[in-house]
Design an enzyme around this catalytic site. Structure first.
Site, short mmCIF file in Angstrom:
data_model
loop_
_atom_site.label_atom_id
_atom_site.label_comp_id
_atom_site.label_asym_id
_atom_site.label_seq_id
_atom_site.Cartn_x
_atom_site.Cartn_y
_atom_site.Cartn_z
N ASP A 1 0.83 -1.21 0.00
CA ASP A 1 0.00 0.00 0.00
C ASP A 1 0.86 1.25 0.00
O ASP A 1 2.08 1.20 0.18
CB ASP A 1 -1.03 -0.01 1.14
CG ASP A 1 -0.44 0.14 2.52
OD1 ASP A 1 0.75 0.48 2.63
OD2 ASP A 1 -1.16 -0.05 3.50
N ILE A 2 0.20 2.37 -0.26
CA ILE A 2 0.88 3.65 -0.38
C ILE A 2 1.14 4.21 1.02
O ILE A 2 0.22 4.30 1.85
CB ILE A 2 0.02 4.64 -1.20
CG1 ILE A 2 -0.22 4.07 -2.60
CG2 ILE A 2 0.68 6.01 -1.27
CD1 ILE A 2 -1.23 4.86 -3.42
N GLU B 1 -6.05 2.17 -0.48
CA GLU B 1 -4.74 2.37 -1.10
C GLU B 1 -3.92 1.09 -1.12
O GLU B 1 -2.71 1.12 -1.35
CB GLU B 1 -3.97 3.48 -0.39
CG GLU B 1 -3.53 3.15 1.03
CD GLU B 1 -4.54 3.50 2.10
OE1 GLU B 1 -4.13 3.73 3.25
OE2 GLU B 1 -5.76 3.54 1.80
#
Length: 293
Positions: free
Chosen positions: A171-172, A214
Site C-alpha cells: 500500500d501507499i 490504497e
C-alpha cells in the site's frame, strides 16, 4: 448496479456516415449510481451537483454546473464549465472542448463516466456492466472480487502440481497525508498513476488488483520466492523514483510491500493474504518504503 438507464433527452438523428443504428451513451464506472447509463442525443446538456443538470452528481468536489456534453452530427464533445476542480478526459484536464471516442473516460469530481458509441450499443453496455464486476473503476485494474477468485483458483492449481505461488500485498505510505495535504482528487490521481505504472510490468498470467483503499495485490504463479522478492524491490524503487505530478505539484510517493509464499498448510485465500499482510505490517512498522518477506 446493472440495468439502470436514463435517457437524457430523445435519441437524435444519426449522421449517415455513422450508420442508422449508431447510438452513444455515458456509463458511470466510478462514483454514485454505479452502472447507470445515460443515452445521449443532439442537444447540449450538463453534468453537475445542481438538480437542474441533466446528469446530477451529488458529490462535494463536483461544481453546481461542472461539465457539458454536446452531440453534433453524430459526434460527442466534452467541455468544462469553469468548475472548481476541473474536468478530465483520460486523465488530461479539459481546457477546451474535446471530441469523445468510444472507450474514453470522463472524470467529473469523484465520478468517472465511460463514453460508448456504436451500432451495437446494447452489447457494449452489457459488456461494460460485466467489466464493472471484475475491474476497479478508478484504477482500471482488477478489483478485490476478481483477485480473490483468481487467488483461490491458482492456490488449487499450484497445490495440485506442487508449484510455487507468491503473493505481494502493498500500500501507499502516508496516503491519508497525501489526501489531507493535496485533496482527494490528487489522491485519486496517485492511485490511478501508480496502477498505470505497475500494470505494464505485470505478466499476463499474473493478477494485479486493487484490494481496497490504497492497498494493492499481485499474485505471481510459478515465479518462485527469489524472483518475487526481486520484483517487489523493483516495484518499490520504481515507485520511489517516479514523478507523481498533479496540477503542477510533485507528490512524493512510496510503497511498503509484504511478500509471502504459499505453504502446504494454506487451503484458503485469507490464510495466504494474512501471511503477506503480516509482512506488509512489518514493512510499515520498520519505517515504510521497504520490502519484507
Amino acid at each position: 448496479m446493472g440495468g439502470q438507464e436514463t435517457r437524457v433527452t430523445k435519441i437524435s438523428k444519426i449522421s449517415p456516415g455513422l450508420g442508422a443504428n449508431t447510438e452513444s451513451c455515458l456509463v458511470t464506472i466510478h462514483g454514485p449510481d454505479l452502472g447507470k447509463r445515460y443515452v445521449l442525443d443532439d442537444e447540449e446538456f450538463t453534468i453537475g451537483r445542481d438538480v437542474k443538470n441533466n446528469i446530477v452528481v451529488d458529490l462535494d468536489n463536483v461544481s453546481r454546473r461542472h461539465a457539458q456534453i454536446a452531440t453534433r452530427n453524430g459526434r460527442a464533445y466534452v467541455a468544462d464549465l469553469g468548475s472548481t476542480n476541473g474536468t478530465y478526459l483520460n486523465d488530461e484536464e479539459v481546457l477546451s472542448e474535446q471530441p469523445l471516442r468510444t472507450g474514453d473516460l470522463v472524470k467529473v469530481g469523484g465520478a468517472i463516466f465511460k463514453y460508448l458509441q456504436g451500432g451495437n450499443i446494447e452489447n457494449l453496455y452489457y459488456e461494460e456492466i460485466y467489466q464493472l464486476t471484475i475491474v476497479d473503476g478508478l484504477t482500471q485494474i482488477n478489483n478485490k472480487r476478481y483477485f480473490l477468485e483468481f487467488l483461490e483458483r491458482e492456490m488449487g492449481r499450484c497445490h495440485r502440481y506442487n508449484r510455487a505461488l507468491s503473493l505481494l500485498m502493498f500500500d501507499i505510505d502516508h496516503f491519508k497525508k497525501i489526501n489531507d495535504t493535496n485533496g482527494h482528487l490528487a489522491g485519486d490521481y496517485v492511485l490511478r498513476e501508480l496502477a498505470h505504472l505497475i500494470k505494464s510490468r505485470v505478466r499476463k498470467e499474473e493478477c494485479f488488483a486493487r484490494y481496497g483503499g490504497e492497498e494493492f495485490a499481485i499474485v505471481q504463479p510459478e515465479a518462485g520466492p527469489e524472483n518475487a522478492r526481486r520484483f517487489a524491490e523493483k516495484l518499490r524503487k520504481m515507485t520511489e523514483d517516479h514523478h507523481f505530478t498533479f496540477e503542477g505539484k510533485t507528490i512524493p510517493v512510496t510503497v511498503s510491500i509484504g511478500v509471502a509464499d504459499m505453504t502446504g498448510d494454506m487451503t484458503e485465500p485469507m490464510q495466504f493474504i494474512k501471511s503477506a499482510d503480516t509482512n506488509l505490517y512489518k514493512a510499515k512498522k520498520g519505517g515504510r518504503n521497504k520490502v519484507v518477506g
